[in-house]
Design a protein around this motif. Sequence first.
Motif, PDB file in Angstrom:
ATOM      1  N   ASP A  71      26.601 -16.861   3.296  1.00 30.94           N
ATOM      2  CA  ASP A  71      25.432 -17.146   4.125  1.00 30.94           C
ATOM      3  C   ASP A  71      25.437 -16.272   5.375  1.00 30.94           C
ATOM      4  N   ALA A  72      26.610 -16.098   5.962  1.00 33.72           N
ATOM      5  CA  ALA A  72      26.731 -15.252   7.149  1.00 33.72           C
ATOM      6  C   ALA A  72      26.333 -13.814   6.824  1.00 33.72           C
ATOM      7  N   LYS A  73      26.759 -13.342   5.674  1.00 37.75           N
ATOM      8  CA  LYS A  73      26.420 -11.979   5.245  1.00 37.75           C
ATOM      9  C   LYS A  73      24.904 -11.828   5.109  1.00 37.75           C
ATOM     10  N   THR A  74      24.253 -12.820   4.546  1.00 36.91           N
ATOM     11  CA  THR A  74      22.798 -12.783   4.408  1.00 36.91           C
ATOM     12  C   THR A  74      22.128 -12.745   5.774  1.00 36.91           C
ATOM     13  N   TRP A  75      22.589 -13.587   6.708  1.00 37.75           N
ATOM     14  CA  TRP A  75      22.005 -13.603   8.050  1.00 37.75           C
ATOM     15  C   TRP A  75      22.232 -12.284   8.771  1.00 37.75           C
ATOM     16  N   ARG A  76      23.373 -11.638   8.544  1.00 35.73           N
ATOM     17  CA  ARG A  76      23.626 -10.323   9.153  1.00 35.73           C
ATOM     18  C   ARG A  76      22.645  -9.290   8.594  1.00 35.73           C
ATOM     19  N   HIS A  77      22.329  -9.406   7.308  1.00 35.13           N
ATOM     20  CA  HIS A  77      21.339  -8.500   6.721  1.00 35.13           C
ATOM     21  C   HIS A  77      19.950  -8.762   7.304  1.00 35.13           C
ATOM     22  N   VAL A  78      19.618 -10.024   7.502  1.00 33.03           N
ATOM     23  CA  VAL A  78      18.329 -10.366   8.122  1.00 33.03           C
ATOM     24  C   VAL A  78      18.275  -9.794   9.539  1.00 33.03           C
ATOM     25  N   GLU A  79      19.354  -9.972  10.290  1.00 38.27           N
ATOM     26  CA  GLU A  79      19.427  -9.437  11.648  1.00 38.27           C
ATOM     27  C   GLU A  79      19.225  -7.918  11.643  1.00 38.27           C
ATOM     28  N   ALA A  80      19.898  -7.223  10.744  1.00 39.30           N
ATOM     29  CA  ALA A  80      19.778  -5.769  10.653  1.00 39.30           C
ATOM     30  C   ALA A  80      18.357  -5.345  10.286  1.00 39.30           C
ATOM     31  N   ALA A  81      17.723  -6.080   9.397  1.00 40.47           N
ATOM     32  CA  ALA A  81      16.351  -5.761   9.001  1.00 40.47           C
ATOM     33  C   ALA A  81      15.398  -5.931  10.183  1.00 40.47           C
ATOM     34  N   ILE A  82      15.605  -6.970  10.975  1.00 33.43           N
ATOM     35  CA  ILE A  82      14.764  -7.180  12.159  1.00 33.43           C
ATOM     36  C   ILE A  82      14.964  -6.033  13.143  1.00 33.43           C
ATOM     37  N   LYS A  83      16.205  -5.660  13.383  1.00 32.52           N
ATOM     38  CA  LYS A  83      16.482  -4.555  14.309  1.00 32.52           C
ATOM     39  C   LYS A  83      15.879  -3.248  13.799  1.00 32.52           C
ATOM     40  N   GLN A  84      15.899  -3.055  12.500  1.00 30.66           N
ATOM     41  CA  GLN A  84      15.302  -1.861  11.916  1.00 30.66           C
ATOM     42  C   GLN A  84      13.795  -1.852  12.158  1.00 30.66           C
TER      43      GLN A  84
END
Length: 60
Positions: A40-53
């Motif tokens: 779940d943490a890995k998924t949230w990190r991907h979401v965070e990265a997508a937002i920053k992108q």
Amino acid sequence: MQETEIHDYARRLYNARGAKAAAEAAQKARSCEESGKSEDAKTWRHVEAAIKQMLGPHQG
């Protein structure tokens, strides 16, 4: 969660939370990490990265 789903969720979260979306995703990732929910943490990190992108190099 597939990459397209992550980007769709990131977009929806940004539309709902605005500038706070990346920080919220990061907080959820930390919470999952502390709870031992590494996937779940890995998924949230991907979401965070997508937002920053989406925000671009000078924001987020």
